[in-house]
Design an enzyme around this catalytic site. Structure first.
Site, PDB file in Angstrom:
ATOM      1  N   CYS A  23     -37.629  34.540  -3.747  1.00  0.00           N
ATOM      2  CA  CYS A  23     -38.021  33.188  -4.156  1.00  0.00           C
ATOM      3  C   CYS A  23     -37.858  32.190  -3.004  1.00  0.00           C
ATOM      4  O   CYS A  23     -38.612  32.263  -2.038  1.00  0.00           O
ATOM      5  CB  CYS A  23     -37.267  32.794  -5.416  1.00  0.00           C
ATOM      6  SG  CYS A  23     -38.085  31.468  -6.301  1.00  0.00           S
ATOM      7  N   HIS A  70     -36.831  37.112  -9.047  1.00  0.00           N
ATOM      8  CA  HIS A  70     -35.373  37.224  -8.864  1.00  0.00           C
ATOM      9  C   HIS A  70     -34.807  38.505  -9.479  1.00  0.00           C
ATOM     10  O   HIS A  70     -34.238  38.456 -10.577  1.00  0.00           O
ATOM     11  CB  HIS A  70     -34.676  36.056  -9.567  1.00  0.00           C
ATOM     12  CG  HIS A  70     -34.893  34.720  -8.956  1.00  0.00           C
ATOM     13  ND1 HIS A  70     -34.120  34.229  -7.936  1.00  0.00           N
ATOM     14  CD2 HIS A  70     -35.797  33.762  -9.240  1.00  0.00           C
ATOM     15  CE1 HIS A  70     -34.528  33.019  -7.617  1.00  0.00           C
ATOM     16  NE2 HIS A  70     -35.551  32.703  -8.377  1.00  0.00           N
ATOM     17  N   GLU A  91     -32.137  39.827  -8.845  1.00  0.00           N
ATOM     18  CA  GLU A  91     -30.680  39.661  -8.956  1.00  0.00           C
ATOM     19  C   GLU A  91     -30.281  39.016 -10.277  1.00  0.00           C
ATOM     20  O   GLU A  91     -29.092  38.958 -10.601  1.00  0.00           O
ATOM     21  CB  GLU A  91     -30.142  38.857  -7.761  1.00  0.00           C
ATOM     22  CG  GLU A  91     -30.434  37.372  -7.758  1.00  0.00           C
ATOM     23  CD  GLU A  91     -31.858  37.004  -7.320  1.00  0.00           C
ATOM     24  OE1 GLU A  91     -32.716  37.909  -7.203  1.00  0.00           O
ATOM     25  OE2 GLU A  91     -32.100  35.803  -7.114  1.00  0.00           O
TER      26      GLU A  91
HETATM   27  N1  GLN Z   1     -38.813  25.975  -5.977  1.00  0.00           N
HETATM   28  C1  GLN Z   1     -37.842  26.444  -5.038  1.00  0.00           C
HETATM   29  C2  GLN Z   1     -38.250  26.132  -3.612  1.00  0.00           C
HETATM   30  O1  GLN Z   1     -39.324  25.707  -3.376  1.00  0.00           O
HETATM   31  C3  GLN Z   1     -37.605  27.928  -5.155  1.00  0.00           C
HETATM   32  C4  GLN Z   1     -36.973  28.231  -6.490  1.00  0.00           C
HETATM   33  C5  GLN Z   1     -36.139  29.469  -6.525  1.00  0.00           C
HETATM   34  O2  GLN Z   1     -35.667  29.996  -5.504  1.00  0.00           O
HETATM   35  N2  GLN Z   1     -35.901  29.915  -7.720  1.00  0.00           N
HETATM   36  O3  GLN Z   1     -37.465  26.290  -2.728  1.00  0.00           O
END
Ligand code: GLN
Length: 193
Positions: free
Chosen positions: A78, A171, A173
């Site tokens: 992410c 994710h 995790e």
């Molecule tokens: N929206 C976040 C970003 O742009 C990422 C979100 C996340 O890691 N769950 O950094």
């Protein structure tokens, strides 16, 4: 035992460390360049990419992580994927520019900013992975050296690999499924290989 660092500047690093321990890795938190010493692999967790990128610069981690990634596996989930991308829209910070992908931040919009779905991930045996997306980025384009590993039903790319560099928009995790962590540490010669 494989020593896997988890970048612990911000975000859900503790969840990654817990899964790493469950799959038999030596999980270590990374906050300073010296913490990279002796590691076989590194995970950059989810969180807020603007914050993580700013702290990477502040703690002088950008060049040390680039040097590390030239020889060792790195996985970004992410926000970690955004920080690893060569190109990221809507990010006014320098990224690590490790993997040849274009990412779009917060790509799923406010209506569906968090959702869960099953994703069949190439190279992961067994049933599809249950994928949790939280204000997730998507991968808009990949360079020639990048292998797409997973897509949503509408073809959106959500997992990819360039050699030993792995990215997932979701994710793993935050689930009980340890397969992606085992897969990742197999790049470092750990259990699962
Ligand atoms: N929206 C976040 C970003 O742009 C990422 C979100 C996340 O890691 N769950 O950094």
């Amino acid at each position: 035992m494989v020593a896997v660092g988890v970048l612990a500047l911000q975000g859900d690093f503790a969840e990654h460390a817990a899964i790493l321990r469950r799959v038999g890795a030596d999980a270590r938190e990374v906050r300073l360049p010296a913490d990279l010493e002796g590691l076989d692999a590194l995970i950059i967790p989810g969180g807020e990419s603007t914050t993580i990128a700013r702290l990477l610069a502040l703690y002088k981690l950008i060049e040390p992580i680039r040097a590390f990634a030239a020889r060792r596996p790195v996985w970004g989930t992410c926000a970690g994927m955004i920080v690893m991308a060569k190109r990221a829209t809507d990010l006014d910070q320098e990224t690590l520019r490790l993997i040849d992908i274009d990412v779009v931040r917060n790509a799923f919009g406010r209506q569906v900013d968090s959702f869960e779905t099953d994703v069949a991930v190439d190279e992961i045996e067994g049933p599809p992975v249950h994928a949790v997306f939280i204000r997730a980025p998507l991968v808009r384009a990949v360079g020639p050296g990048v292998k797409v590993l997973g897509r949503l039903a509408d073809e959106t790319i959500v997992a990819a690999r360039q050699g030993h560099l792995l990215v997932t928009a979701f994710h793993p995790e935050l689930t009980e499924d340890t397969r992606l962590h085992s897969y990742f540490i197999s790049f470092a010669g750990g259990p699962g290989k």
